[in-house]
Motif scaffolding. Structure first.
Motif, PDB file in Angstrom:
ATOM      1  N   HIS A  72      29.950  -3.002  -7.087  1.00  0.00           N
ATOM      2  CA  HIS A  72      29.943  -2.141  -5.742  1.00  0.00           C
ATOM      3  C   HIS A  72      30.696  -0.977  -5.912  1.00  0.00           C
ATOM      4  O   HIS A  72      30.365   0.274  -5.063  1.00  0.00           O
ATOM      5  CB  HIS A  72      29.678  -2.561  -4.735  1.00  0.00           C
ATOM      6  N   GLU A  73      31.996  -1.612  -6.756  1.00  0.00           N
ATOM      7  CA  GLU A  73      33.229  -1.038  -6.802  1.00  0.00           C
ATOM      8  C   GLU A  73      32.814   1.258  -7.713  1.00  0.00           C
ATOM      9  O   GLU A  73      32.433   1.605  -7.319  1.00  0.00           O
ATOM     10  CB  GLU A  73      33.996  -1.230  -7.645  1.00  0.00           C
ATOM     11  N   MET A  74      31.749   0.599  -8.438  1.00  0.00           N
ATOM     12  CA  MET A  74      30.805   0.991  -9.642  1.00  0.00           C
ATOM     13  C   MET A  74      30.368   2.275  -8.741  1.00  0.00           C
ATOM     14  O   MET A  74      30.753   3.427  -8.791  1.00  0.00           O
ATOM     15  CB  MET A  74      30.551   0.700 -11.017  1.00  0.00           C
ATOM     16  N   ARG A  75      29.870   2.286  -7.562  1.00  0.00           N
ATOM     17  CA  ARG A  75      29.077   2.755  -7.211  1.00  0.00           C
ATOM     18  C   ARG A  75      29.351   3.593  -5.248  1.00  0.00           C
ATOM     19  O   ARG A  75      29.089   4.643  -5.850  1.00  0.00           O
ATOM     20  CB  ARG A  75      27.422   1.789  -5.987  1.00  0.00           C
ATOM     21  N   LEU A  76      30.893   2.907  -5.115  1.00  0.00           N
ATOM     22  CA  LEU A  76      31.899   3.910  -4.871  1.00  0.00           C
ATOM     23  C   LEU A  76      31.866   4.880  -5.068  1.00  0.00           C
ATOM     24  O   LEU A  76      32.327   6.219  -4.692  1.00  0.00           O
ATOM     25  CB  LEU A  76      32.644   2.815  -4.094  1.00  0.00           C
ATOM     26  N   LEU A  77      32.578   4.641  -6.397  1.00  0.00           N
ATOM     27  CA  LEU A  77      33.550   5.802  -7.523  1.00  0.00           C
ATOM     28  C   LEU A  77      32.347   6.934  -7.759  1.00  0.00           C
ATOM     29  O   LEU A  77      32.322   7.406  -7.742  1.00  0.00           O
ATOM     30  CB  LEU A  77      33.948   4.769  -8.947  1.00  0.00           C
ATOM     31  N   ALA A  78      30.481   6.532  -8.347  1.00  0.00           N
ATOM     32  CA  ALA A  78      29.758   7.600  -8.392  1.00  0.00           C
ATOM     33  C   ALA A  78      29.789   8.500  -6.833  1.00  0.00           C
ATOM     34  O   ALA A  78      29.230   9.657  -6.547  1.00  0.00           O
ATOM     35  CB  ALA A  78      28.571   6.537  -8.103  1.00  0.00           C
ATOM     36  N   TYR A  79      29.835   7.800  -5.956  1.00  0.00           N
ATOM     37  CA  TYR A  79      29.650   8.429  -4.291  1.00  0.00           C
ATOM     38  C   TYR A  79      30.701   9.608  -4.311  1.00  0.00           C
ATOM     39  O   TYR A  79      30.229  10.676  -3.511  1.00  0.00           O
ATOM     40  CB  TYR A  79      29.094   7.252  -3.412  1.00  0.00           C
ATOM     41  N   ARG A  80      31.856   9.068  -4.646  1.00  0.00           N
ATOM     42  CA  ARG A  80      33.011   9.152  -4.365  1.00  0.00           C
ATOM     43  C   ARG A  80      32.647  10.786  -4.843  1.00  0.00           C
ATOM     44  O   ARG A  80      33.405  11.964  -4.485  1.00  0.00           O
ATOM     45  CB  ARG A  80      34.471   9.042  -4.166  1.00  0.00           C
ATOM     46  N   GLN A  81      32.104  11.085  -6.088  1.00  0.00           N
ATOM     47  CA  GLN A  81      32.136  11.377  -7.575  1.00  0.00           C
ATOM     48  C   GLN A  81      30.713  12.566  -7.294  1.00  0.00           C
ATOM     49  O   GLN A  81      30.449  13.568  -7.467  1.00  0.00           O
ATOM     50  CB  GLN A  81      31.712  11.179  -8.850  1.00  0.00           C
ATOM     51  N   ASN A  82      29.986  12.658  -5.945  1.00  0.00           N
ATOM     52  CA  ASN A  82      28.621  13.176  -5.513  1.00  0.00           C
ATOM     53  C   ASN A  82      28.256  12.446  -6.169  1.00  0.00           C
ATOM     54  O   ASN A  82      27.633  13.692  -6.163  1.00  0.00           O
ATOM     55  CB  ASN A  82      29.753  15.060  -5.709  1.00  0.00           C
ATOM     56  N   ALA A  83      27.736  12.035  -6.715  1.00  0.00           N
ATOM     57  CA  ALA A  83      26.617  11.653  -7.491  1.00  0.00           C
ATOM     58  C   ALA A  83      25.447  12.454  -6.494  1.00  0.00           C
ATOM     59  O   ALA A  83      24.392  12.388  -7.407  1.00  0.00           O
ATOM     60  CB  ALA A  83      26.618   9.889  -7.814  1.00  0.00           C
ATOM     61  N   LEU A  84      25.059  11.978  -5.335  1.00  0.00           N
ATOM     62  CA  LEU A  84      24.067  12.384  -4.153  1.00  0.00           C
ATOM     63  C   LEU A  84      23.464  13.311  -4.494  1.00  0.00           C
ATOM     64  O   LEU A  84      22.843  13.558  -4.829  1.00  0.00           O
ATOM     65  CB  LEU A  84      23.951  12.341  -3.094  1.00  0.00           C
ATOM     66  N   LEU A  85      24.564  15.039  -5.263  1.00  0.00           N
ATOM     67  CA  LEU A  85      23.954  15.436  -5.382  1.00  0.00           C
ATOM     68  C   LEU A  85      23.971  15.984  -7.040  1.00  0.00           C
ATOM     69  O   LEU A  85      23.092  17.238  -6.961  1.00  0.00           O
ATOM     70  CB  LEU A  85      25.470  16.427  -5.535  1.00  0.00           C
ATOM     71  N   ASN A 106      25.370  15.422   3.844  1.00  0.00           N
ATOM     72  CA  ASN A 106      26.858  14.785   3.502  1.00  0.00           C
ATOM     73  C   ASN A 106      26.607  13.521   5.231  1.00  0.00           C
ATOM     74  O   ASN A 106      27.621  12.967   4.732  1.00  0.00           O
ATOM     75  CB  ASN A 106      28.315  16.141   4.150  1.00  0.00           C
ATOM     76  N   LEU A 107      25.778  13.930   5.459  1.00  0.00           N
ATOM     77  CA  LEU A 107      26.386  12.585   6.308  1.00  0.00           C
ATOM     78  C   LEU A 107      25.855  11.440   6.373  1.00  0.00           C
ATOM     79  O   LEU A 107      26.124  10.761   5.864  1.00  0.00           O
ATOM     80  CB  LEU A 107      24.904  12.502   7.914  1.00  0.00           C
ATOM     81  N   ILE A 108      24.841  11.805   5.436  1.00  0.00           N
ATOM     82  CA  ILE A 108      24.521  10.205   4.318  1.00  0.00           C
ATOM     83  C   ILE A 108      25.089   9.926   3.091  1.00  0.00           C
ATOM     84  O   ILE A 108      25.602   8.825   3.352  1.00  0.00           O
ATOM     85  CB  ILE A 108      22.884  10.789   3.542  1.00  0.00           C
ATOM     86  N   ALA A 109      25.922  10.842   2.351  1.00  0.00           N
ATOM     87  CA  ALA A 109      26.843  10.448   1.666  1.00  0.00           C
ATOM     88  C   ALA A 109      28.012   9.536   2.733  1.00  0.00           C
ATOM     89  O   ALA A 109      28.613   9.012   1.614  1.00  0.00           O
ATOM     90  CB  ALA A 109      27.496  11.489   1.176  1.00  0.00           C
ATOM     91  N   ASP A 110      28.283  10.059   3.799  1.00  0.00           N
ATOM     92  CA  ASP A 110      28.979   9.063   4.044  1.00  0.00           C
ATOM     93  C   ASP A 110      28.551   7.941   4.764  1.00  0.00           C
ATOM     94  O   ASP A 110      29.904   6.723   4.438  1.00  0.00           O
ATOM     95  CB  ASP A 110      29.886  10.054   5.916  1.00  0.00           C
ATOM     96  N   PHE A 111      27.668   7.961   5.416  1.00  0.00           N
ATOM     97  CA  PHE A 111      27.491   6.447   5.105  1.00  0.00           C
ATOM     98  C   PHE A 111      27.523   5.386   4.190  1.00  0.00           C
ATOM     99  O   PHE A 111      28.101   4.870   4.130  1.00  0.00           O
ATOM    100  CB  PHE A 111      25.899   6.677   5.987  1.00  0.00           C
ATOM    101  N   ALA A 112      27.012   6.634   2.812  1.00  0.00           N
ATOM    102  CA  ALA A 112      27.351   5.393   1.350  1.00  0.00           C
ATOM    103  C   ALA A 112      28.580   5.349   1.531  1.00  0.00           C
ATOM    104  O   ALA A 112      28.619   4.190   0.735  1.00  0.00           O
ATOM    105  CB  ALA A 112      26.919   6.368   0.627  1.00  0.00           C
ATOM    106  N   ILE A 113      29.540   5.855   1.307  1.00  0.00           N
ATOM    107  CA  ILE A 113      30.612   5.704   1.026  1.00  0.00           C
ATOM    108  C   ILE A 113      31.041   4.518   1.733  1.00  0.00           C
ATOM    109  O   ILE A 113      32.230   3.510   1.650  1.00  0.00           O
ATOM    110  CB  ILE A 113      31.573   6.925   1.475  1.00  0.00           C
ATOM    111  N   THR A 114      31.095   4.739   3.492  1.00  0.00           N
ATOM    112  CA  THR A 114      31.718   3.930   3.985  1.00  0.00           C
ATOM    113  C   THR A 114      31.018   2.007   4.186  1.00  0.00           C
ATOM    114  O   THR A 114      30.951   1.559   4.187  1.00  0.00           O
ATOM    115  CB  THR A 114      31.278   4.011   6.012  1.00  0.00           C
ATOM    116  N   PHE A 115      29.513   2.803   3.775  1.00  0.00           N
ATOM    117  CA  PHE A 115      29.005   1.060   3.609  1.00  0.00           C
ATOM    118  C   PHE A 115      29.570   0.211   2.278  1.00  0.00           C
ATOM    119  O   PHE A 115      29.869  -0.525   2.501  1.00  0.00           O
ATOM    120  CB  PHE A 115      27.564   1.120   3.582  1.00  0.00           C
TER     121      PHE A 115
END
Lengths: 211, 211
Positions: free
Chosen positions: A129-142, A170-179
């Motif tokens: 999950h730490e890796m996932r969070l990092l990926a999301y923070r680096q805007n992986a969704l885009l 952006n809303l989804i990215a916020d969700f992913a990071i917060t989760f």
DNA sequence: CGGGACATGTAACGCGTTACATGATTAA
DNA sequence: TTAATCATGTAACGCGTTACATGTCCCG
């Protein structure tokens, strides 16, 4: 058009086609792996299956892009009927979703096996999950939406490079990071608790005598 | 015993049998609906199916409790082999779980339909998750474990009324509550954003002329 | 010269869902 | 009398997963 002809993944594909314009099965797979990762996963085998089903329903249209030395790209578009079906689905509000987390099960039943075991599982989850969070923070969704998007966007679509400003994404990215942050925090607390139990193996609150 | 003989739900049932001792299919269903609600759902049809499969594998044993004017209760116990299988499963650390949330999909594709629509869906979700949170806060996870547990616990099992002090169950309850709070907070923020967009329908940041 | 990206498929298997089925008891 | 609780099933259907399959191009 019957309701039983379609499921979340059907509408997921349809939505991608409407929002990010003509796409091949391969493109769609990449969008599922990155952009849709926080909400829905899909194997490529299922995407190709679904695309053929939707073609039979006249929800999408296919155009073959010939290529030398590679399989042809089959590029799909949502039809009018497809868009109507998508809007109909959007108008129905979904029920609560089901979390299906094997780790939580293993935590609940943690006392049945050894604490070392449980601690190990928790650490493994923390890593992932730490890796996932990092990926999301680096805007992986885009990633799949960046300038490097496959066949370089042919027709100037309204989202091109500026996709990072889509408020819904952006809303989804916020969700992913917060989760992920919340999940990780819980994992760390659980691990701490387990480690404390390891240090004081038997905490006899109630003067446990032999049964 | 092959690995393909079992799945999370199999071990979920097995774990319940080991932890909360002899149970009927009906009891197990209640435990899934309450205690396991935050991590795994199951239909009763699947539970009965799985119990018969596990009986064939010699992972559980069944004892028939005769009753007048009601179908007999079939009460199940985990065997030694079943417990061994459960421990083997507990020792393997699971991958990251897949969130499959239709609402998130509908938010991402929100711009395709009307904002009224999206706001309506968000409000419906808020209602449902607010109810869930309330249930968790009222210790819903413990409902089937209370003194009122079905056939009144025959043999004094170590968990009887004191189940609320099982640290693993508490960990799960914490997770459930924290998750619902986080999810709700996000829903409220998303709704606020959508409502603001409704008030200022078209915010022309870039002097949008005709295409 | 092996591995990753590109690109599209087929096949098997079963969990999970939904609907149907039965029937007594008890409480509002 | 309507509905919930108790109690256990069967059947249909397909999404989701995993494994197998094929072949080129390109990078280190």
């Amino acid at each position: 058009m019957k309701a039983s002809d379609a499921y979340p993944i059907t509408y997921g594909i349809l939505g991608l086609l409407v929002k990010w314009g003509p796409l091949s099965g391969y493109d769609i797979k990449r969008l599922f792996d990155y952009t849709l990762a926080p909400m829905w996963g899909a194997a490529h085998s299922q995407i190709y299956k679904e695309l053929r089903r939707m073609e039979a329903l006249d929800w999408v249209e296919m155009e073959r892009e010939e290529q030398e030395s590679r399989p042809d790209r089959k590029v799909y578009c949502a039809t009018e009927q497809g868009q109507a079906a998508l809007r109909a689905w959007l108008s129905r509000s979904p029920g609560v979703f089901q979390l299906r987390d094997e780790l939580l099960l293993k935590v609940l039943f943690g006392s049945i096996a050894s604490l070392d075991n449980l601690a190990h599982n928790l650490r493994a989850s923390i890593g992932m999950h730490e890796m996932r969070l990092l990926a999301y923070r680096q805007n992986a969704l885009l990633l799949p939406l960046q300038a490097s998007f496959p066949h370089g966007n042919k027709r100037p679509n309204p989202y091109e490079a500026g996709s990072r400003e889509d408020p819904y994404l952006n809303l989804i990215a916020d969700f992913a990071i917060t989760f992920e942050k919340m999940y990780l925090q819980w994992l760390y607390e659980a691990l701490k608790m387990v480690e404390q139990s390891q240090e004081q193996p038997i905490e006899n609150k109630s003067e446990a005598s032999e049964s």
